[in-house]
Design an enzyme around this catalytic site. Structure first.
Site, mmCIF file in Angstrom:
data_model
loop_
_atom_site.group_PDB
_atom_site.id
_atom_site.type_symbol
_atom_site.label_atom_id
_atom_site.label_comp_id
_atom_site.label_asym_id
_atom_site.label_seq_id
_atom_site.Cartn_x
_atom_site.Cartn_y
_atom_site.Cartn_z
ATOM 1 N N HIS A 154 0.843 -1.205 0.000
ATOM 2 C CA HIS A 154 0.000 0.000 0.000
ATOM 3 C C HIS A 154 0.880 1.257 0.000
ATOM 4 O O HIS A 154 0.916 2.021 0.967
ATOM 5 C CB HIS A 154 -0.892 -0.044 1.241
ATOM 6 N N GLU A 256 -0.399 1.365 -5.628
ATOM 7 C CA GLU A 256 -0.250 0.174 -4.808
ATOM 8 C C GLU A 256 -0.247 -1.091 -5.674
ATOM 9 O O GLU A 256 -1.271 -1.458 -6.235
ATOM 10 C CB GLU A 256 -1.400 0.089 -3.802
#
Length: 280
Positions: A154, A256
């Site tokens: 992330h 991400e």
């Protein structure tokens, strides 16, 4: 000192003109500086006391992205909310410095472990080289039964101004839009951000380029991560997050890499690994 463990909360790596900070909590990379310039975004309101997943850097998502019907775990699973074991430096050479972290069931908080009782081992490898940061996540199944999982890195990138950022590499790719629900095809050669964006681009091949005016471009290479999520909370969602500044959406974009569209089946005795390489 290329590997500094003086602080009980994190490890710091140094190589040439670059440095990296990795917290034991979540094995979260919170800082990557190159030539004195920070390349990752960390919210000014991020909690660094192990009470909540760290808002910024590179949190690890496992065993699932978002919330899924087949798991009772909270959003994004438990990897980012667990304190990992530091395995130490595995390489310190003239080319790079490499460290590893490990997560096993006994290191997962009890209330989360009770919601996902498969046996597993995760190994997270962080490599710092000249103008390059490589992060690799390996999942192993030492148990006797298979399990499903999705995973994602992330990554929060620091930007000077959201108006000046463009992301290339998504043209002609299908994406799942979570803001305006549906599946669409990207027709633009560059993705710009002028509102809330939450998209899962699927089967993204090759390099993703984040054109970052004033701070500098970031090139993202990936292995075994077919999807790329593009996220910016914009105004209303930024204001709704207690660990995120109201105006900070202007200075970050999440790009991400992950494997989230189709769950991976990890059979007993098997392993899987995904890798991201950030180059500036």
């Amino acid at each position: 000192m290329p590997v500094n463990t003086a602080d009980p909360r994190f490890v710091q790596l140094s190589f040439a003109n670059s440095s990296v900070t990795i917290f034991y909590f979540g094995a979260t990379v919170t800082s990557w500086t190159v030539d004195g310039h920070e390349r990752l975004f960390l919210s000014s309101k991020a909690l660094l006391d192990s009470s909540k997943a760290i808002r910024g850097g590179i949190p690890l998502v496992f065993p699932h992205f978002g919330s899924v019907s087949y798991s009772k775990l909270p959003q994004h699973g438990f990897a980012r909310n667990s304190t990992w074991k530091f395995l130490g430096a595995v390489k310190d050479s003239s080319d790079e410095v490499v460290v590893q972290f490990e997560l096993r069931p006994e290191l997962v908080p009890e209330h989360l472990r009770a919601l996902w009782q498969h046996d597993f081992r995760l190994v997270y490898t962080v490599r710092l080289a000249d103008r390059t940061l490589t992060t690799s996540l390996r999942a192993e199944n030492p148990g006797s039964e298979s399990f499903l999982f999705t995973s994602l890195l992330h990554t929060y990138l620091r930007i000077a101004n959201v108006d000046d950022v463009a992301v290339r590499g998504f043209e002609n790719r299908q994406y799942l839009d979570k803001v305006t629900p549906g599946t669409f095809t990207e027709t633009r050669s560059e993705a710009k951000i002028a509102m809330e964006v939450d998209r899962v681009y699927q089967q993204v091949d090759g390099e993703v380029l984040v054109e970052n005016t004033h701070i500098g471009d970031v090139r993202i290479h990936k292995t075994n991560f077919p999807d790329v999520v593009l996220w910016n909370p914009w105004i209303e969602k930024a204001q709704a997050m207690a660990d995120f500044g109201d105006e900070e959406y202007k200075n970050m974009v999440c790009v991400e890499v992950g494997s989230v569209s189709t769950p991976i089946v990890l059979e007993a005795g098997q392993s899987w690994e995904g890798q991201q390489i950030l180059v500036v």
